[in-house]
Scaffold this motif. Structure first.
Motif, short mmCIF file in Angstrom:
data_model
loop_
_atom_site.label_atom_id
_atom_site.label_comp_id
_atom_site.label_asym_id
_atom_site.label_seq_id
_atom_site.Cartn_x
_atom_site.Cartn_y
_atom_site.Cartn_z
N GLU A 75 -4.67 1.93 -14.82
CA GLU A 75 -4.13 0.19 -13.74
C GLU A 75 -5.27 0.52 -12.55
N THR A 76 -6.55 -0.91 -12.17
CA THR A 76 -7.74 -0.87 -11.56
C THR A 76 -7.19 -1.49 -10.38
N PHE A 77 -6.56 -1.34 -9.04
CA PHE A 77 -6.14 -2.29 -7.68
C PHE A 77 -7.09 -2.20 -7.19
N ARG A 78 -7.40 -3.89 -7.14
CA ARG A 78 -8.75 -4.28 -6.28
C ARG A 78 -7.78 -5.65 -5.36
N CYS A 79 -8.13 -4.72 -3.35
CA CYS A 79 -7.83 -5.80 -2.42
C CYS A 79 -8.17 -7.07 -2.43
N ARG A 80 -7.49 -7.82 -2.78
CA ARG A 80 -8.60 -9.22 -2.64
C ARG A 80 -8.57 -9.62 -1.23
N TRP A 81 -7.19 -9.60 -0.55
CA TRP A 81 -6.79 -9.60 0.70
C TRP A 81 -5.54 -9.27 1.96
N GLY A 82 -5.96 -9.03 2.57
CA GLY A 82 -4.92 -7.61 3.02
C GLY A 82 -5.27 -6.64 3.21
N LYS A 83 -4.04 -6.13 3.62
CA LYS A 83 -3.94 -4.42 3.93
C LYS A 83 -2.75 -3.76 2.62
N VAL A 84 -3.30 -3.38 1.70
CA VAL A 84 -2.12 -1.92 1.25
C VAL A 84 -2.34 -0.60 1.42
N TRP A 85 -1.37 -0.37 1.20
CA TRP A 85 -1.13 1.12 1.29
C TRP A 85 -0.88 2.49 -0.29
N LEU A 86 -1.43 2.37 -0.64
CA LEU A 86 -0.72 3.14 -2.24
C LEU A 86 -0.70 4.29 -1.91
N TYR A 87 0.61 5.05 -2.75
CA TYR A 87 0.74 6.63 -2.57
C TYR A 87 0.40 6.86 -4.39
N VAL A 88 -0.39 7.77 -4.57
CA VAL A 88 0.12 8.94 -6.28
C VAL A 88 -0.23 10.01 -5.81
N GLU A 89 -0.29 10.78 -6.98
CA GLU A 89 0.44 11.65 -6.93
C GLU A 89 -0.41 12.87 -6.49
N GLY A 90 -0.59 13.79 -6.01
CA GLY A 90 -1.63 14.36 -5.50
C GLY A 90 -0.97 15.71 -4.17
N GLU A 91 -2.71 15.86 -3.45
CA GLU A 91 -1.53 15.81 -1.83
C GLU A 91 -0.91 15.41 -1.17
N PRO A 92 -0.15 15.09 -0.38
CA PRO A 92 0.33 14.44 0.64
C PRO A 92 0.05 14.96 2.09
N THR A 93 -0.34 13.30 2.22
CA THR A 93 -0.91 12.42 4.00
C THR A 93 -0.22 13.07 4.33
N PRO A 94 -0.55 13.57 5.44
CA PRO A 94 0.70 14.30 6.44
C PRO A 94 1.30 13.13 7.21
N SER A 95 0.67 12.33 7.28
CA SER A 95 1.61 11.26 8.59
C SER A 95 1.06 9.59 8.01
N ILE A 96 1.66 9.49 6.93
CA ILE A 96 1.38 8.18 6.26
C ILE A 96 1.48 6.98 6.94
N LYS A 97 0.88 5.77 6.51
CA LYS A 97 1.60 4.52 7.14
C LYS A 97 1.94 3.40 6.61
N ALA A 98 2.69 3.78 5.82
CA ALA A 98 4.17 2.77 5.24
C ALA A 98 5.00 3.61 5.48
N THR A 99 6.43 2.81 5.46
CA THR A 99 7.46 3.24 5.89
C THR A 99 8.52 2.68 4.46
N ASP A 120 -11.94 -3.11 -1.57
CA ASP A 120 -11.78 -1.82 -2.07
C ASP A 120 -10.80 -1.97 -3.28
N GLN A 121 -10.87 -0.90 -3.81
CA GLN A 121 -10.28 -0.83 -5.24
C GLN A 121 -9.65 0.76 -5.29
N TYR A 122 -8.79 0.83 -6.37
CA TYR A 122 -8.63 2.35 -6.34
C TYR A 122 -7.88 2.51 -8.58
N THR A 123 -8.20 3.40 -9.59
CA THR A 123 -7.91 3.53 -10.36
C THR A 123 -7.00 4.18 -10.63
N ILE A 124 -5.83 3.87 -11.44
CA ILE A 124 -4.70 4.99 -10.83
C ILE A 124 -5.03 5.22 -12.58
#
Lengths: 168, 168
Positions: A75-99, A120-124
């Motif tokens: 899957e390629t996610f491309r943000c078109r409008w607004g902002k989204v926080w995506l979480y995937v496997e890998g090094e955990p981010t110390p203080s995440i922005k989502a709740t 912005d976009q990201y491929t999972i």
């Protein structure tokens, strides 16, 4: 959902508007954990969808396993409008922005954060756990992918049923 | 091109803006026969692009033949903004709305017309001749497809070279 799309200048036909899928994943708390989507095309090769997330709405953690002889959905996610926080496997981010949705903490296990603003976009890769949450103003995300077979998705939360709840 | 995208609310990153492809197909008449595009993703399974056509600009007739053991590229064109006339193999439409580029008439041979306004889409099977032209105000088209291998495209006009002319 239509208001969000209008704001972003995304045009749907009347028939598409009637086929908008509201996914509450059987949890009955759509505003916290849910997703609104329209599928433009889903054939044996590729799939394109528009995803809408309301303010702080979360798509619960899941992965796309190998099925039917294929390696699983990419899957390629491309943000078109607004902002989204995506979480995937890998090094955990110390203080995440989502709740993490309250009461569902046990069912969110991956914490490598990718912030996607408009453009912005990201491929999972296939078979990779992921979840995502819109920021306060919501988000619209174009999804480009291999064939979508939602019924094979594996959710971390065992209560989840990946079935359309309602249309409209 | 940036102005068109801005008008339609489509956001590119700065890096994407630098990688916009201007295709004049080696004909040296970009405004009549040409295409502006940005490729969001092109992997071994799927491809997603944004195509911009200026006022009455035409993408010349071509097809995507079988290559490398696959059946050839399948393309879904979704009009996002403006209006585009698409011509494919099949029953010729008696009085088409597009104007065939002057001096290139011999290289346009399929005349089955599909009009796409914002929100409309059409999927072109592999190995099928097609060409398209924007209406007076131009058009923006999202292309969802199988893997893009432009170098294998077959154009009806033997003068055409499918190579990027410039970036910017």
């Amino acid at each position: 959902m239509i208001d969000y799309l209008d704001t972003a200048g995304i045009v749907l036909t009347e028939q598409e508007k009637e086929n908008i899928e509201i996914a509450d994943f059987g949890l009955g708390q759509l505003e916290e954990q849910g997703l609104e989507l329209i599928t433009y095309i889903n054939n044996e090769h590729y799939c394109a969808k528009e995803l809408v997330l309301f303010s702080n709405q979360t798509c619960p953690e899941h992965k796309h396993p190998p099925v039917l002889g294929s390696e699983g959905k990419t899957e390629t996610f491309r943000c078109r409008w607004g902002k989204v926080w995506l979480y995937v496997e890998g090094e955990p981010t110390p203080s995440i922005k989502a709740t993490v949705p309250q009461g569902s903490e046990a069912h969110y296990t991956v914490y490598h954060e990718i912030e996607l603003k408009a453009g912005d976009q990201y491929t999972i890769p296939p078979n990779t756990l992921h979840w995502f949450q819109a920021a306060e103003n919501g988000a619209i995300v174009s999804e480009f992918s291999t064939t979508s077979r939602d019924e094979y998705d594996i959710f971390t939360d065992p209560r989840i049923k990946r079935v359309p709840e309602t249309n409209g």
